[in-house]
Design a protein around this motif. Structure first.
Motif, PDB file in Angstrom:
ATOM      1  N   ARG A   1      -6.619   4.220   2.302  1.00 31.83           N
ATOM      2  CA  ARG A   1      -7.790   3.618   1.781  1.00 31.83           C
ATOM      3  C   ARG A   1      -7.289   2.694   0.423  1.00 31.83           C
ATOM      4  NH1 ARG A   1      -9.181   9.029   2.191  1.00 31.83           N
ATOM      5  NH2 ARG A   1      -8.667   9.333   0.002  1.00 31.83           N
ATOM      6  N   CYS A   2      -6.074   2.268   0.456  1.00 31.52           N
ATOM      7  CA  CYS A   2      -5.299   1.305  -0.423  1.00 31.52           C
ATOM      8  C   CYS A   2      -5.983   0.090  -0.419  1.00 31.52           C
ATOM      9  CB  CYS A   2      -3.918   1.467  -0.314  1.00 31.52           C
ATOM     10  SG  CYS A   2      -2.913   0.484  -1.831  1.00 31.52           S
ATOM     11  N   ILE A   3      -6.587  -0.452  -1.594  1.00 33.89           N
ATOM     12  CA  ILE A   3      -7.040  -1.907  -1.354  1.00 33.89           C
ATOM     13  C   ILE A   3      -6.128  -2.729  -2.154  1.00 33.89           C
ATOM     14  CG2 ILE A   3      -9.332  -1.077  -1.242  1.00 33.89           C
ATOM     15  CD1 ILE A   3      -9.463  -1.826  -4.091  1.00 33.89           C
ATOM     16  N   MET A   4      -4.874  -2.091  -2.469  1.00 41.86           N
ATOM     17  CA  MET A   4      -3.648  -3.138  -3.185  1.00 41.86           C
ATOM     18  C   MET A   4      -4.389  -3.745  -4.573  1.00 41.86           C
ATOM     19  SD  MET A   4      -1.448  -2.683  -1.062  1.00 41.86           S
ATOM     20  CE  MET A   4      -0.171  -3.573  -1.864  1.00 41.86           C
ATOM     21  N   CYS A   5      -5.072  -2.798  -5.535  1.00 44.79           N
ATOM     22  CA  CYS A   5      -5.555  -3.430  -6.406  1.00 44.79           C
ATOM     23  C   CYS A   5      -4.548  -3.395  -7.522  1.00 44.79           C
ATOM     24  CB  CYS A   5      -6.894  -2.548  -7.005  1.00 44.79           C
ATOM     25  SG  CYS A   5      -6.479  -0.860  -7.310  1.00 44.79           S
ATOM     26  N   GLY A   6      -3.436  -2.435  -7.387  1.00 44.73           N
ATOM     27  CA  GLY A   6      -2.339  -2.143  -8.280  1.00 44.73           C
ATOM     28  C   GLY A   6      -2.630  -1.480  -9.571  1.00 44.73           C
ATOM     29  N   LEU A   7      -3.683  -0.785  -9.652  1.00 42.98           N
ATOM     30  CA  LEU A   7      -3.988  -0.317 -10.710  1.00 42.98           C
ATOM     31  C   LEU A   7      -3.204   1.313 -11.089  1.00 42.98           C
ATOM     32  CD1 LEU A   7      -7.947   0.253 -10.879  1.00 42.98           C
ATOM     33  CD2 LEU A   7      -6.655  -0.652 -12.708  1.00 42.98           C
ATOM     34  N   CYS A   8      -2.736   1.770  -9.993  1.00 43.20           N
ATOM     35  CA  CYS A   8      -1.898   3.200 -10.080  1.00 43.20           C
ATOM     36  C   CYS A   8      -0.712   2.644 -10.735  1.00 43.20           C
ATOM     37  CB  CYS A   8      -1.762   3.757  -8.790  1.00 43.20           C
ATOM     38  SG  CYS A   8      -1.265   2.578  -7.423  1.00 43.20           S
ATOM     39  N   ALA A   9       0.046   1.448 -10.014  1.00 41.81           N
ATOM     40  CA  ALA A   9       1.300   1.171 -10.541  1.00 41.81           C
ATOM     41  C   ALA A   9       1.141   0.514 -11.896  1.00 41.81           C
ATOM     42  CB  ALA A   9       1.820   0.081  -9.588  1.00 41.81           C
TER      43      ALA A   9
ATOM     44  N   ALA B   1       2.453   1.180 -17.681  1.00 41.40           N
ATOM     45  CA  ALA B   1       1.934   0.931 -19.237  1.00 41.40           C
ATOM     46  C   ALA B   1       1.985   2.124 -19.987  1.00 41.40           C
ATOM     47  CB  ALA B   1       0.635   0.313 -19.155  1.00 41.40           C
ATOM     48  N   TYR B   2       1.813   3.592 -19.277  1.00 39.61           N
ATOM     49  CA  TYR B   2       1.549   4.502 -20.150  1.00 39.61           C
ATOM     50  C   TYR B   2       2.580   5.780 -19.784  1.00 39.61           C
ATOM     51  CZ  TYR B   2      -2.541   2.108 -21.722  1.00 39.61           C
ATOM     52  OH  TYR B   2      -3.389   1.535 -22.469  1.00 39.61           O
ATOM     53  N   ALA B   3       3.061   5.692 -18.478  1.00 41.50           N
ATOM     54  CA  ALA B   3       3.904   6.727 -18.111  1.00 41.50           C
ATOM     55  C   ALA B   3       5.422   6.316 -17.818  1.00 41.50           C
ATOM     56  CB  ALA B   3       3.463   7.335 -16.624  1.00 41.50           C
ATOM     57  N   THR B   4       5.852   6.432 -16.599  1.00 33.46           N
ATOM     58  CA  THR B   4       7.312   6.372 -16.342  1.00 33.46           C
ATOM     59  C   THR B   4       7.710   5.115 -15.331  1.00 33.46           C
ATOM     60  OG1 THR B   4       7.405   8.078 -14.564  1.00 33.46           O
ATOM     61  CG2 THR B   4       7.797   8.689 -17.022  1.00 33.46           C
ATOM     62  N   ALA B   5       6.659   4.411 -15.095  1.00 33.17           N
ATOM     63  CA  ALA B   5       6.872   3.226 -13.834  1.00 33.17           C
ATOM     64  C   ALA B   5       7.709   3.921 -12.861  1.00 33.17           C
ATOM     65  CB  ALA B   5       7.903   2.194 -14.376  1.00 33.17           C
ATOM     66  N   ALA B   6       7.144   5.149 -12.231  1.00 26.21           N
ATOM     67  CA  ALA B   6       7.545   5.564 -11.176  1.00 26.21           C
ATOM     68  C   ALA B   6       7.091   5.049  -9.735  1.00 26.21           C
ATOM     69  CB  ALA B   6       7.325   7.186 -10.991  1.00 26.21           C
ATOM     70  N   ILE B   7       6.009   4.218  -9.731  1.00 27.71           N
ATOM     71  CA  ILE B   7       5.780   3.697  -8.479  1.00 27.71           C
ATOM     72  C   ILE B   7       5.298   2.130  -8.904  1.00 27.71           C
ATOM     73  CG2 ILE B   7       4.409   5.989  -7.574  1.00 27.71           C
ATOM     74  CD1 ILE B   7       1.891   4.684  -8.894  1.00 27.71           C
ATOM     75  N   THR B   8       5.255   1.528  -7.793  1.00 26.15           N
ATOM     76  CA  THR B   8       5.374   0.075  -7.950  1.00 26.15           C
ATOM     77  C   THR B   8       4.903  -0.396  -6.381  1.00 26.15           C
ATOM     78  OG1 THR B   8       6.615  -1.988  -8.280  1.00 26.15           O
ATOM     79  CG2 THR B   8       7.760  -0.128  -6.765  1.00 26.15           C
ATOM     80  N   THR B   9       4.780  -1.942  -6.187  1.00 23.94           N
ATOM     81  CA  THR B   9       4.272  -2.387  -5.239  1.00 23.94           C
ATOM     82  C   THR B   9       5.621  -2.876  -4.464  1.00 23.94           C
ATOM     83  OG1 THR B   9       4.024  -4.616  -6.293  1.00 23.94           O
ATOM     84  CG2 THR B   9       2.028  -3.384  -5.850  1.00 23.94           C
ATOM     85  N   TYR B  10       5.859  -2.806  -3.241  1.00 20.93           N
ATOM     86  CA  TYR B  10       6.987  -3.075  -2.602  1.00 20.93           C
ATOM     87  C   TYR B  10       6.523  -3.619  -1.313  1.00 20.93           C
ATOM     88  CZ  TYR B  10       6.407   1.327  -0.224  1.00 20.93           C
ATOM     89  OH  TYR B  10       5.731   2.322   0.712  1.00 20.93           O
ATOM     90  N   SER B  11       7.770  -4.495  -0.648  1.00 21.43           N
ATOM     91  CA  SER B  11       7.496  -5.144   0.722  1.00 21.43           C
ATOM     92  C   SER B  11       6.475  -6.460   0.458  1.00 21.43           C
ATOM     93  CB  SER B  11       7.138  -4.335   1.950  1.00 21.43           C
ATOM     94  OG  SER B  11       7.202  -5.019   3.046  1.00 21.43           O
ATOM     95  N   ARG B  12       6.123  -7.052   1.296  1.00 22.40           N
ATOM     96  CA  ARG B  12       5.255  -8.128   1.123  1.00 22.40           C
ATOM     97  C   ARG B  12       4.593  -8.279   2.886  1.00 22.40           C
ATOM     98  NH1 ARG B  12       9.158 -13.181   0.467  1.00 22.40           N
ATOM     99  NH2 ARG B  12      10.040 -11.743  -0.988  1.00 22.40           N
ATOM    100  N   GLY B  13       3.355  -9.258   2.722  1.00 17.91           N
ATOM    101  CA  GLY B  13       2.564  -9.513   3.877  1.00 17.91           C
ATOM    102  C   GLY B  13       1.962  -8.256   4.319  1.00 17.91           C
ATOM    103  N   SER B  14       1.812  -8.007   5.607  1.00 22.98           N
ATOM    104  CA  SER B  14       0.976  -6.842   6.228  1.00 22.98           C
ATOM    105  C   SER B  14       1.802  -5.563   6.113  1.00 22.98           C
ATOM    106  CB  SER B  14       0.968  -7.100   7.590  1.00 22.98           C
ATOM    107  OG  SER B  14       2.267  -7.129   8.380  1.00 22.98           O
ATOM    108  N   THR B  15       2.958  -5.686   5.516  1.00 23.04           N
ATOM    109  CA  THR B  15       3.727  -4.269   5.167  1.00 23.04           C
ATOM    110  C   THR B  15       3.709  -4.207   3.765  1.00 23.04           C
ATOM    111  OG1 THR B  15       5.914  -5.372   5.181  1.00 23.04           O
ATOM    112  CG2 THR B  15       5.264  -4.469   7.181  1.00 23.04           C
TER     113      THR B  15
END
Length: 286
Positions: free
Chosen positions: A135-143, A148-162
């Motif tokens: 159900r991810c819409i790639m809004c990026g809120l989690c990253a 901004a407030y934690a440890t930058a443990a997650i991020t966006t990776y890859s590109r295009g359809s992946t």
């Protein structure tokens, strides 16, 4: 964290025919919300910088000095200015929103939030290929909240359809501290997190839960914990005989410790993370 407005300078603009005043430097979305005018969003949060990732907050803008020109802009990133005329529900705006929601519905057909917005704006996924993914819409809120407030443990990776959001390379993130901010802020409830009486599990990792508990004999019933708890878990209750004491249900406590610091009598402690034991090891006391 949105734009830092100049509170000393006020400009007047028009939103849906209403005169609205807003601080210079603020954005149209902020101005609309302050006036009680709703603009749908999925990627906006008042404590984070706007990025216009979801494109759902499109509005139509024009100005008397623009010789009749008008265009679609994202309200979360367009600054207010004197004389600006904004439409949040013109046919052009509604058409753009339906297109965005149709794509999101095809991407995340199981998301209840996307379904709700699609019904409200008359969007369907007809003619589009449905994906059977998350159900991810790639809004990026989690990253963004993690950075901004934690440890930058997650991020966006890859590109295009992946392209995806999560721990780099899909591995359990060593930097994650289990705060759960990413799961709380996700607009489509895509991030799986589970809490039981002793542990909190997220991103393939488990963390001990520092559940808070009240020593009723020391409790003043002052309500400081109730005011401090960011999750509205701590409550002051009245026992038989009129005794006021704090209560913190273990099954709902998130272990943030805000109530521990707020309690003036030291009646609240965290199981397995006791401040009393910590002070004893340091030779101190409260």
């Amino acid at each position: 964290m949105s734009a830092q407005p100049d509170t000393l300078t006020i400009v007047t603009l028009s939103i849906d025919g209403r005169a609205v005043q807003a601080p210079a430097g603020s954005y149209v979305l902020q101005a609309a919300r302050s006036a009680g005018i709703e603009i749908p969003t999925l990627c906006d949060h008042p404590d984070l910088e706007p990025v216009a990732a979801c494109r759902l907050c499109m509005v139509e803008i024009t100005h008397p000095d623009w010789n009749g020109w008008s265009g679609l802009m994202t309200a979360c990133l367009y600054p207010v200015q004197a004389g600006l005329q904004v439409s949040t529900n013109s046919p052009r705006v509604e058409r753009a929103r339906r297109q965005v929601l149709s794509l999101l519905l095809a991407r995340c057909p199981s998301s209840l939030e996307i379904q709700r917005l699609a019904r409200r704006h008359g969007a369907t996924s007809e003619g589009l290929q449905l994906t059977d993914g998350d159900r991810c819409i790639m809004c990026g809120l989690c990253a963004r909240v993690c950075e901004a407030y934690a440890t930058a443990a997650i991020t966006t990776y890859s590109r295009g359809s992946t392209k995806a959001v999560g721990p780099f390379a899909g591995q359990p993130p060593a930097q994650c501290v289990g705060c759960g901010a990413c799961a709380l802020i996700c607009p489509t409830a895509n991030i799986a997190a589970r809490r039981d009486a002793r542990t909190y599990s997220i991103w393939q990792r488990s963390f001990d839960t520092a559940v808070c508990a009240v020593a009723e004999s020391d409790c003043l019933g002052c309500g400081s914990c109730e005011e401090a708890c960011p999750f509205s878990v701590a409550r002051v209750i009245v026992r038989v005989g009129g005794l006021r004491v704090a209560a913190i249900p273990a099954e709902h406590c998130r272990g943030c410790g805000a109530c521990v610091g707020a309690c003036p009598s030291g009646a609240i402690d965290q199981q397995d993370h006791s401040w009393r034991a910590l002070l004893e090891t340091q030779g101190g006391g409260r």
